[in-house]
Design a protein around this motif. Structure first.
Motif, PDB file in Angstrom:
ATOM      1  N   VAL A  15      -4.514  10.004   5.343  1.00  0.00           N
ATOM      2  CA  VAL A  15      -3.416  10.406   6.223  1.00  0.00           C
ATOM      3  C   VAL A  15      -2.505   9.200   6.417  1.00  0.00           C
ATOM      4  O   VAL A  15      -2.980   8.099   6.702  1.00  0.00           O
ATOM      5  CB  VAL A  15      -3.922  10.890   7.596  1.00  0.00           C
ATOM      6  N   PHE A  16      -1.215   9.393   6.263  1.00  0.00           N
ATOM      7  CA  PHE A  16      -0.244   8.320   6.418  1.00  0.00           C
ATOM      8  C   PHE A  16       0.428   8.454   7.786  1.00  0.00           C
ATOM      9  O   PHE A  16       0.897   9.528   8.144  1.00  0.00           O
ATOM     10  CB  PHE A  16       0.795   8.374   5.294  1.00  0.00           C
ATOM     11  N   HIS A  17       0.440   7.355   8.540  1.00  0.00           N
ATOM     12  CA  HIS A  17       0.969   7.353   9.900  1.00  0.00           C
ATOM     13  C   HIS A  17       2.234   6.513   9.977  1.00  0.00           C
ATOM     14  O   HIS A  17       2.229   5.349   9.585  1.00  0.00           O
ATOM     15  CB  HIS A  17      -0.063   6.756  10.876  1.00  0.00           C
ATOM     16  N   CYS A  18       3.296   7.078  10.501  1.00  0.00           N
ATOM     17  CA  CYS A  18       4.533   6.325  10.725  1.00  0.00           C
ATOM     18  C   CYS A  18       4.299   5.326  11.854  1.00  0.00           C
ATOM     19  O   CYS A  18       3.830   5.695  12.934  1.00  0.00           O
ATOM     20  CB  CYS A  18       5.676   7.270  11.087  1.00  0.00           C
ATOM     21  N   LEU A  19       4.630   4.059  11.623  1.00  0.00           N
ATOM     22  CA  LEU A  19       4.420   3.022  12.629  1.00  0.00           C
ATOM     23  C   LEU A  19       5.462   3.057  13.735  1.00  0.00           C
ATOM     24  O   LEU A  19       5.288   2.406  14.767  1.00  0.00           O
ATOM     25  CB  LEU A  19       4.427   1.642  11.961  1.00  0.00           C
ATOM     26  N   VAL A  20       6.525   3.807  13.543  1.00  0.00           N
ATOM     27  CA  VAL A  20       7.572   3.886  14.554  1.00  0.00           C
ATOM     28  C   VAL A  20       7.308   5.006  15.548  1.00  0.00           C
ATOM     29  O   VAL A  20       7.303   4.792  16.759  1.00  0.00           O
ATOM     30  CB  VAL A  20       8.960   4.074  13.909  1.00  0.00           C
ATOM     31  N   CYS A  21       7.067   6.192  15.050  1.00  0.00           N
ATOM     32  CA  CYS A  21       6.925   7.349  15.938  1.00  0.00           C
ATOM     33  C   CYS A  21       5.542   7.997  15.907  1.00  0.00           C
ATOM     34  O   CYS A  21       5.256   8.871  16.721  1.00  0.00           O
ATOM     35  CB  CYS A  21       7.971   8.401  15.600  1.00  0.00           C
ATOM     36  N   GLY A  22       4.700   7.596  14.954  1.00  0.00           N
ATOM     37  CA  GLY A  22       3.353   8.140  14.892  1.00  0.00           C
ATOM     38  C   GLY A  22       3.207   9.428  14.109  1.00  0.00           C
ATOM     39  O   GLY A  22       2.100   9.965  13.995  1.00  0.00           O
ATOM     40  N   GLU A  23       4.298   9.954  13.554  1.00  0.00           N
ATOM     41  CA  GLU A  23       4.191  11.200  12.787  1.00  0.00           C
ATOM     42  C   GLU A  23       3.228  11.009  11.608  1.00  0.00           C
ATOM     43  O   GLU A  23       3.184   9.938  10.994  1.00  0.00           O
ATOM     44  CB  GLU A  23       5.558  11.646  12.291  1.00  0.00           C
ATOM     45  N   GLN A  24       2.474  12.059  11.296  1.00  0.00           N
ATOM     46  CA  GLN A  24       1.435  11.966  10.271  1.00  0.00           C
ATOM     47  C   GLN A  24       1.778  12.834   9.060  1.00  0.00           C
ATOM     48  O   GLN A  24       2.381  13.893   9.203  1.00  0.00           O
ATOM     49  CB  GLN A  24       0.081  12.416  10.848  1.00  0.00           C
ATOM     50  N   PHE A  25       1.329  12.351   7.894  1.00  0.00           N
ATOM     51  CA  PHE A  25       1.556  13.067   6.638  1.00  0.00           C
ATOM     52  C   PHE A  25       0.239  13.059   5.858  1.00  0.00           C
ATOM     53  O   PHE A  25      -0.266  12.000   5.494  1.00  0.00           O
ATOM     54  CB  PHE A  25       2.675  12.388   5.834  1.00  0.00           C
ATOM     55  N   GLU A  26      -0.305  14.256   5.625  1.00  0.00           N
ATOM     56  CA  GLU A  26      -1.631  14.371   5.017  1.00  0.00           C
ATOM     57  C   GLU A  26      -1.554  14.484   3.498  1.00  0.00           C
ATOM     58  O   GLU A  26      -0.750  15.245   2.960  1.00  0.00           O
ATOM     59  CB  GLU A  26      -2.356  15.596   5.575  1.00  0.00           C
ATOM     60  N   LYS A  27      -2.389  13.695   2.837  1.00  0.00           N
ATOM     61  CA  LYS A  27      -2.455  13.766   1.389  1.00  0.00           C
ATOM     62  C   LYS A  27      -2.938  15.153   0.974  1.00  0.00           C
ATOM     63  O   LYS A  27      -3.841  15.720   1.585  1.00  0.00           O
ATOM     64  CB  LYS A  27      -3.408  12.692   0.847  1.00  0.00           C
ATOM     65  N   GLY A  28      -2.339  15.689  -0.060  1.00  0.00           N
ATOM     66  CA  GLY A  28      -2.686  17.029  -0.524  1.00  0.00           C
ATOM     67  C   GLY A  28      -1.695  18.077  -0.063  1.00  0.00           C
ATOM     68  O   GLY A  28      -1.666  19.189  -0.596  1.00  0.00           O
ATOM     69  N   ILE A  29      -0.888  17.714   0.932  1.00  0.00           N
ATOM     70  CA  ILE A  29       0.160  18.620   1.407  1.00  0.00           C
ATOM     71  C   ILE A  29       1.482  18.189   0.787  1.00  0.00           C
ATOM     72  O   ILE A  29       1.797  17.000   0.732  1.00  0.00           O
ATOM     73  CB  ILE A  29       0.261  18.600   2.947  1.00  0.00           C
ATOM     74  N   ILE A  30       2.250  19.144   0.308  1.00  0.00           N
ATOM     75  CA  ILE A  30       3.555  18.862  -0.286  1.00  0.00           C
ATOM     76  C   ILE A  30       4.628  19.067   0.775  1.00  0.00           C
ATOM     77  O   ILE A  30       4.666  20.093   1.462  1.00  0.00           O
ATOM     78  CB  ILE A  30       3.823  19.777  -1.498  1.00  0.00           C
ATOM     79  N   TYR A  31       5.505  18.085   0.900  1.00  0.00           N
ATOM     80  CA  TYR A  31       6.549  18.120   1.922  1.00  0.00           C
ATOM     81  C   TYR A  31       7.915  18.330   1.260  1.00  0.00           C
ATOM     82  O   TYR A  31       8.188  17.779   0.194  1.00  0.00           O
ATOM     83  CB  TYR A  31       6.541  16.820   2.728  1.00  0.00           C
ATOM     84  N   LYS A  32       8.751  19.093   1.934  1.00  0.00           N
ATOM     85  CA  LYS A  32      10.056  19.427   1.375  1.00  0.00           C
ATOM     86  C   LYS A  32      11.173  18.764   2.162  1.00  0.00           C
ATOM     87  O   LYS A  32      11.156  18.727   3.400  1.00  0.00           O
ATOM     88  CB  LYS A  32      10.257  20.942   1.388  1.00  0.00           C
TER      89      LYS A  32
END
Length: 264
Positions: free
Chosen positions: A38-55
């Motif tokens: 899981v990738f975490h934004c250091l500014v706002c904390g939003e998360q992005f999970e590996k395996g999910i495709i983002y548009k």
């Protein structure tokens, strides 16, 4: 309200302060391995999970690429965002920030002098030299500190200072052990319970305010009435608590008091 909900601002600050130089430059950290990353934004904390495709628009991205895009498009990139931090955190004056922006734009010393209204290329050159010397000093200092803290039995680590704190001084020099002791002494019925009294000593105030801000959800706007209700459940003099949360840079509001929110 669940304490874990409002803890996000503290968690973001902890991730930020614990990030490596490389992570600070890219603006996100990675937790977990393989398909669980899981990738975490250091500014706002939003998360992005590996395996999910983002548009984004008509393009699709895997998680890490999208995390990088998020940092750039939402926060303007880490170089720009880091320069918005208070001088107490970066140690940079407004002039030094302007010089760094000029250097990033690859301006010559003469162009930078004109852009900043300094009027002398030698002055810009001297500032550039000073900044490079600070880089060397910072590297050596980091090495010495890491070596010092490698020794077994080192003292209790400090709690993280919220990035939005406007009073970054000895009042936030609180070790984890001290923080536990202070909260235990003033929240006698448990951390979710009421505050027995509001102390006069600044360090104790800082520990209590850092804890109380966790009772609010990040990313949510509150009315003054809602703010007062949460704080009154902790202590009858909710006006004092509200004022100190704002003064310490943990809570923000509209000028007319129409809405409040946790600062990140």
């Amino acid at each position: 309200m669940q304490l874990s909900e409002g803890n996000e601002a503290i968690r973001i600050s902890e991730k930020f302060w614990n990030a490596s130089i490389a992570e600070l430059k890219q603006g996100y950290t990675c937790e977990g391995d393989g398909h669980l990353a899981v990738f975490h934004c250091l500014v706002c904390g939003e998360q992005f999970e590996k395996g999910i495709i983002y548009k984004d628009g008509d393009r699709f991205y895997e998680a890490e690429r999208f995390a990088g895009l998020h940092v750039k498009s939402t926060h303007g990139g880490m170089f720009t965002w880091l320069l918005t931090l208070d001088k107490k955190l970066t140690g940079l004056t407004e002039l030094q920030k302007g010089l760094l922006q000029a250097f990033r734009q690859s301006l010559s010393d003469a162009e930078a002098a004109k852009e900043l209204g300094i009027g002398s290329t030698s002055t810009v050159r001297n500032h550039r030299f000073t900044l490079r010397e600070k880089v060397k000093q910072a590297r050596l200092f980091l090495a010495v500190m890491e070596l010092a803290e490698e020794k077994p039995g080192a003292s209790s680590p400090f709690v993280s200072i919220p990035r939005t704190a406007v009073m970054v001084d000895e009042r936030f020099a609180i070790t984890e052990q001290e923080n536990t002791e202070i909260l235990g002494a003033y929240f006698k019925q448990g951390l979710d319970g009421p505050l027995s009294e509001f102390p006069k000593k600044q360090k104790r105030k800082a520990a209590i305010l850092r804890h109380l801000i966790q009772r609010f959800e990040t990313g949510r706007e509150y009315s003054e009435k809602e703010i007062n209700a949460v704080l009154e459940s902790a202590y009858p003099d909710y006006v004092t608590l509200r004022r100190y949360l704002i003064d310490y840079g943990l809570l923000d509001r509209e000028d007319d008091g129409s809405s409040y929110w946790v600062k990140l």
